[in-house]
Design an enzyme around this catalytic site. Structure first.
Site, PDB file in Angstrom:
ATOM      1  N   LEU A   1      42.959 -33.427   2.851  1.00  0.00           N
ATOM      2  CA  LEU A   1      44.090 -33.878   2.055  1.00  0.00           C
ATOM      3  C   LEU A   1      44.001 -33.062   0.774  1.00  0.00           C
ATOM      4  CD1 LEU A   1      46.415 -35.922   2.148  1.00  0.00           C
ATOM      5  CD2 LEU A   1      44.899 -37.591   1.101  1.00  0.00           C
ATOM      6  N   ASP A   2      45.047 -32.317   0.469  1.00  0.00           N
ATOM      7  CA  ASP A   2      45.006 -31.376  -0.647  1.00  0.00           C
ATOM      8  C   ASP A   2      44.658 -32.045  -1.976  1.00  0.00           C
ATOM      9  OD1 ASP A   2      45.685 -29.074   0.846  1.00  0.00           O
ATOM     10  OD2 ASP A   2      47.783 -29.686   0.844  1.00  0.00           O
ATOM     11  N   TRP A   3      44.163 -31.254  -2.884  1.00  0.00           N
ATOM     12  CA  TRP A   3      43.765 -31.682  -4.226  1.00  0.00           C
ATOM     13  C   TRP A   3      44.886 -32.443  -4.911  1.00  0.00           C
ATOM     14  CZ3 TRP A   3      45.956 -30.013  -8.872  1.00  0.00           C
ATOM     15  CH2 TRP A   3      45.243 -30.351 -10.026  1.00  0.00           C
TER      16      TRP A   3
END
Length: 188
Positions: free
Chosen positions: A40-42
């Site tokens: 899950l992206d930053w």
């Protein structure tokens, strides 16, 4: 075997190490030898599943199994029926045609903790929330899909992975899966 659900805040890397000085899973989860299933992206928030079960991790990450992941997506402006239909049937992103998805324009803003930092608020441009369920997970796929139909993503929260959901978790908290949840996860 260990199976953990984590409600990842904005600005946390989905890994345990960082050479960039950013917050990581290690800042929240004091458990050794578990790894995130997918990423899950930053700049995204929401549900992350972690495990030390390599077989399950592979099965949940492999696109051929197509397990569903549901996101609540705040977009700039109000998508029309054409944009919603394009998202549902698949759009081209980076020379790739996305698979069909379930897409629904939410009638009200979901009850979520405020994001820190908050999204930019432009009084003259309305926003809307979509519920988007994918069975594939290309890099930054949701953001690229909404941009491709003309409605850029402002905030992105993964609310479920299969039958597992954020329900009962507060932002930044984690818990072990119940034995029943593990059984269902392994059956799928």
């Amino acid at each position: 075997m260990r199976y953990i659900l984590f409600y990842k805040p904005y600005g946390v890397l989905s890994q345990f190490t960082s050479d960039e000085g950013k917050q990581t899973l290690k800042d929240y989860i004091p458990v050794a030898d578990v790894y995130p299933v997918g990423r899950l992206d930053w700049d995204s928030e929401g549900l992350v599943l972690l495990t030390d079960d390599g077989r399950l991790q592979h099965r949940l990450s492999d696109p051929q199994y197509g397990h569903p992941r549901t996101y609540w997506v705040q977009v700039e402006r109000i998508p029309d029926d054409v944009a919603v239909e394009r998202l549902a049937t698949g759009v081209e992103i980076q020379n790739y045609q996305t698979k069909p998805a379930r897409v629904k324009l939410l009638s009200a803003e979901p009850q979520l903790p405020p994001r820190d930092p908050p999204i930019r608020d432009r009084q003259s441009i309305p926003t809307a929330w979509l519920e988007l369920t994918l069975t594939e997970g290309k890099n930054r796929q949701v953001r690229r899909m909404t941009a491709a139909v003309g409605f850029p993503t402002l905030r992105l929260i993964r609310v479920s992975i299969g039958l597992l959901s954020l329900e009962g978790l507060s932002l930044g908290s984690w818990r072990d899966l119940t034995s029943d949840e593990v059984k269902v996860l392994k059956r799928k």
